[in-house]
Scaffold this motif. Structure first.
Motif, PDB file in Angstrom:
ATOM      1  N   ILE A 107       0.862  -1.282   0.019  1.00 29.16           N
ATOM      2  CA  ILE A 107       0.053  -0.080  -0.145  1.00 29.16           C
ATOM      3  C   ILE A 107       0.701   1.293  -0.038  1.00 29.16           C
ATOM      4  N   GLY A 108       2.040   0.948   0.288  1.00 28.39           N
ATOM      5  CA  GLY A 108       2.966   2.272   0.577  1.00 28.39           C
ATOM      6  C   GLY A 108       2.961   2.738   1.877  1.00 28.39           C
ATOM      7  N   LEU A 109       3.928   3.678   2.278  1.00 28.33           N
ATOM      8  CA  LEU A 109       3.978   4.359   3.626  1.00 28.33           C
ATOM      9  C   LEU A 109       3.096   5.242   3.944  1.00 28.33           C
ATOM     10  N   THR A 110       1.902   4.716   4.231  1.00 24.12           N
ATOM     11  CA  THR A 110       0.740   5.529   4.549  1.00 24.12           C
ATOM     12  C   THR A 110       0.227   5.116   5.690  1.00 24.12           C
ATOM     13  N   GLU A 111      -0.752   5.994   6.243  1.00 24.21           N
ATOM     14  CA  GLU A 111      -1.852   5.851   7.184  1.00 24.21           C
ATOM     15  C   GLU A 111      -2.577   4.506   7.181  1.00 24.21           C
ATOM     16  N   THR A 112      -3.253   4.538   6.037  1.00 21.54           N
ATOM     17  CA  THR A 112      -3.828   3.459   5.755  1.00 21.54           C
ATOM     18  C   THR A 112      -3.160   2.047   5.863  1.00 21.54           C
ATOM     19  N   ALA A 113      -2.068   1.975   5.540  1.00 25.03           N
ATOM     20  CA  ALA A 113      -1.214   0.785   5.491  1.00 25.03           C
ATOM     21  C   ALA A 113      -0.991   0.560   6.843  1.00 25.03           C
ATOM     22  N   ALA A 114      -0.547   1.514   7.718  1.00 25.11           N
ATOM     23  CA  ALA A 114      -0.286   1.068   9.107  1.00 25.11           C
ATOM     24  C   ALA A 114      -1.636   0.854  10.030  1.00 25.11           C
ATOM     25  N   ILE A 115      -2.475   1.562   9.795  1.00 26.85           N
ATOM     26  CA  ILE A 115      -4.056   0.964  10.473  1.00 26.85           C
ATOM     27  C   ILE A 115      -4.428  -0.336   9.959  1.00 26.85           C
ATOM     28  N   LEU A 116      -4.291  -0.523   8.825  1.00 29.88           N
ATOM     29  CA  LEU A 116      -4.840  -1.855   8.098  1.00 29.88           C
ATOM     30  C   LEU A 116      -3.870  -2.868   8.741  1.00 29.88           C
ATOM     31  N   ALA A 117      -2.596  -2.763   8.768  1.00 35.41           N
ATOM     32  CA  ALA A 117      -1.713  -3.915   9.374  1.00 35.41           C
ATOM     33  C   ALA A 117      -2.206  -4.140  10.763  1.00 35.41           C
ATOM     34  N   VAL A 118      -2.371  -3.052  11.661  1.00 32.25           N
ATOM     35  CA  VAL A 118      -2.698  -3.289  13.118  1.00 32.25           C
ATOM     36  C   VAL A 118      -4.044  -4.096  13.198  1.00 32.25           C
ATOM     37  N   ALA A 119      -4.931  -3.486  12.542  1.00 35.34           N
ATOM     38  CA  ALA A 119      -6.340  -4.203  12.627  1.00 35.34           C
ATOM     39  C   ALA A 119      -6.184  -5.568  12.214  1.00 35.34           C
ATOM     40  N   LEU A 120      -5.543  -5.801  11.126  1.00 34.87           N
ATOM     41  CA  LEU A 120      -5.305  -7.278  10.482  1.00 34.87           C
ATOM     42  C   LEU A 120      -4.573  -7.959  11.546  1.00 34.87           C
ATOM     43  N   ASN A 121      -3.779  -7.614  12.465  1.00 36.78           N
ATOM     44  CA  ASN A 121      -2.973  -8.350  13.546  1.00 36.78           C
ATOM     45  C   ASN A 121      -3.937  -8.751  14.475  1.00 36.78           C
ATOM     46  N   LYS A 122      -4.771  -7.703  14.978  1.00 38.09           N
ATOM     47  CA  LYS A 122      -5.491  -7.939  16.023  1.00 38.09           C
ATOM     48  C   LYS A 122      -6.837  -8.598  15.703  1.00 38.09           C
ATOM     49  N   LEU A 123      -7.294  -8.705  14.545  1.00 38.01           N
ATOM     50  CA  LEU A 123      -8.348  -9.428  13.997  1.00 38.01           C
ATOM     51  C   LEU A 123      -8.656 -10.751  14.516  1.00 38.01           C
ATOM     52  N   PRO A 124      -7.753 -11.729  14.317  1.00 37.28           N
ATOM     53  CA  PRO A 124      -7.991 -13.253  14.664  1.00 37.28           C
ATOM     54  C   PRO A 124      -8.245 -13.277  16.260  1.00 37.28           C
ATOM     55  N   ASN A 125      -7.478 -12.615  17.099  1.00 38.52           N
ATOM     56  CA  ASN A 125      -7.826 -12.785  18.373  1.00 38.52           C
ATOM     57  C   ASN A 125      -9.328 -12.501  18.810  1.00 38.52           C
ATOM     58  N   VAL A 126      -9.576 -11.385  18.226  1.00 40.34           N
ATOM     59  CA  VAL A 126     -11.053 -10.797  18.328  1.00 40.34           C
ATOM     60  C   VAL A 126     -12.152 -12.128  17.953  1.00 40.34           C
ATOM     61  N   VAL A 127     -11.616 -12.703  16.756  1.00 43.80           N
ATOM     62  CA  VAL A 127     -12.512 -13.761  16.176  1.00 43.80           C
ATOM     63  C   VAL A 127     -12.803 -14.932  17.016  1.00 43.80           C
ATOM     64  N   VAL A 128     -11.534 -15.203  17.401  1.00 41.19           N
ATOM     65  CA  VAL A 128     -11.593 -16.506  18.471  1.00 41.19           C
ATOM     66  C   VAL A 128     -12.306 -16.309  19.601  1.00 41.19           C
ATOM     67  N   VAL A 129     -12.165 -15.194  20.188  1.00 38.21           N
ATOM     68  CA  VAL A 129     -12.972 -14.957  21.499  1.00 38.21           C
ATOM     69  C   VAL A 129     -14.400 -14.873  21.093  1.00 38.21           C
TER      70      VAL A 129
END
Lengths: 244, 264
Positions: A107-129
């Motif tokens: 995506i490039g060194l952008t805000e979107t990329a940073a937020i998306l990456a963090v959200a994607l990292n967090k997502l599976p834990n939320v899904v499991v719970v």
């Protein structure tokens, strides 16, 4: 009381150790506090903190909403679970750093990329719970709702969601602490501001006072959010439980 | 053996049939160890509109299963279920099944049609002795009280079809007696078709127009008896004599397959 005492003991040990070592490598509590004061006065610390917090909140909200929906679907319908579970396992075991690097490259060194990456990292834990929560929904109450012909929205609001609240609270509690740690990494690698960026530049200057002052402030902010926001909300949702 | 375990369930409207009609050729479920268990076989039950049926039989014979089928909650059986085309269902499960996170009042309001609230239900709430508990959460109630809330909830929807699974268990005798009276009055006045699972023969005779006795698993109706409606409420002597008569009839049935009513 016990908590306060244990924190005081920790600070005292730190102060003694710093006094004994007397080195730039271990600044004492007073040095760190005065650094916090000057950085706050200059507006630098509130600004960097604000950048990071905003990213945490946005990324966290995205993962919480998407994760709750996906987790609910997987817990409720076995078919969905069978198809989606392998993806979940992959995501769960994907190192945060890899997601961040790929997001920045694609995506490039952008805000979107940073937020998306963090959200994607967090997502599976939320899904499991949330999947666990959806699996533990009481079939008897479900049956009651069907027998009395409650409409979908009424069922959702009064029967389903109240049962999921404890899981939601658990997901957000563990999620908040994970999310901000990952945000710092994302900032360190590819953002020109935020606590992660400051820590990165302080690292190259060996400025441990700055690192400690930012880290401690961040911990304090997170604890405040937990105490003033997450816990009262949880208490409100659980007020029907009989006091023991 | 080839069977279709899908919904033969149809809410067919049928001429002159505002009755509740169940024909269950077979109902099987998988036990925890994966073996199929047949709980009901060849059971037919017909309850005319506005009448009260009492369902009795040995523990675990499938009475609750039958009630769930009657409620339309379980369509996984071979057979047919006929209910009046437009009916309002009120149901009291064996457990109270209240929402623990909603107050008593909210629990009752939740099932009501829109625009109605529990405050319109003053007399009902009064009879059930719930007035002082409307703001409480179910966790703060005794089991007896929680069951009364469940009964209030079932009555509150002004049902045309009422299904009760041992509604008066764990209530003290005074309350139970008052509720039975209330139930009789309500179901007659509103012409509610009612099916009630019970263990007490005397209770059943006091309430019902029809008595149905089920056999052991797989359950079928082994004995049914219609009672005359004229002498209501039935006197103690009447109840005792009917009870006697029914016991005799049951004893005459083959001892191995007949069910004997429990209790009392």
């Amino acid at each position: 009381m016990a908590r306060l005492l244990s924190i005081i003991v920790l600070v005292v040990i730190w102060a003694i150790a710093a006094a004994l070592v007397h080195s730039r490598m271990l600044p004492g509590p007073l040095a760190v506090v005065s650094e916090i004061v000057t950085e706050t006065a200059s507006g630098e610390l509130p600004y960097q903190m604000g950048c990071t917090l905003a990213r945490v909140v946005v990324a966290f909200s995205i993962s919480l909403v998407l994760g709750a929906l996906a987790g609910f679907a997987m817990g409720r319908w076995k078919r969905v679970d069978r198809y989606a579970d392998p993806w979940l396992v992959v995501l769960l075991n994907l190192p945060a750093l890899v997601t961040i690097i790929f997001a920045y490259i694609w995506i490039g060194l952008t805000e979107t990329a940073a937020i998306l990456a963090v959200a994607l990292n967090k997502l599976p834990n939320v899904v499991v719970v949330m999947r666990e929560g959806a699996r533990s929904l009481d079939p008897e109450l479900d049956e009651m709702a069907r027998a009395f012909g409650l409409t979908g929205s009424v069922r959702m609001r009064h029967v389903v969601i109240p049962q999921l609240v404890p899981y939601f609270a658990a997901a957000s509690r563990s999620g908040l602490s994970i999310a901000w740690k990952i945000v710092l990494v994302a900032e360190l690698i590819g953002r020109p501001n935020g606590v992660g960026f400051v820590l990165g530049s302080a690292f190259s200057l060996f400025d441990l006072t700055k690192i400690l002052s930012y880290a401690l402030t961040f911990i304090a902010v997170m604890l405040t959010i937990e105490n003033l926001l997450v816990q009262p909300l949880e208490r409100r949702a659980q007020r029907w439980r009989r006091r023991t | 053996m080839k069977t279709f375990w899908c919904s033969h369930l149809k809410d067919e409207p049928n001429a002159g049939a505002d009755a509740l009609e169940l024909r269950i050729d077979s109902k099987t479920y998988l036990s925890a160890d994966g073996n199929p268990v047949e709980v009901i076989r060849g059971l037919t039950l017909r309850l005319e509109a506005g009448t009260f049926g009492a369902l009795m039989g040995p523990s675990g014979c499938g009475k609750t299963t039958l009630l769930r089928i009657a409620a339309g909650l379980d369509s996984d059986f071979v057979g047919t279920r006929r209910v009046p085309p437009s009916h309002r269902l009120g149901i009291v499960f064996q457990e109270p099944r209240l929402l623990p996170w909603r107050t008593v009042e909210e629990n009752i309001n939740l099932v009501l049609p829109e625009g109605k609230t529990a405050t319109d239900l003053g007399p009902l709430v009064e009879t059930l002795g719930l007035a002082a508990h409307m703001a409480h959460y179910p966790g703060e109630l005794s089991l007896g009280l929680a069951r009364r809330v469940a009964i209030a909830r079932a009555f509150a929807v002004r049902p045309t079809l009422l299904l009760l699974d041992e509604p008066f268990v764990s209530l003290d005798e005074t309350t139970a007696a008052r509720l039975r009276e209330e139930l009789t009055a309500l179901t007659r006045r509103e012409k509610i078709t009612t099916l009630c699972v019970t263990h007490g023969l005397a209770e059943a005779i006091e309430l019902a127009d029809h008595l149905f006795f089920l056999s052991h698993r797989p359950a079928a109706v082994v004995f049914a008896r219609q009672l005359h409606r004229r002498e209501l409420p039935r006197s103690k002597a009447d109840i005792a004599s009917i009870q006697h008569e029914v016991r005799d009839a049951l004893a005459r049935l083959d001892g191995a397959t007949a069910s004997s009513p429990e209790g009392r």
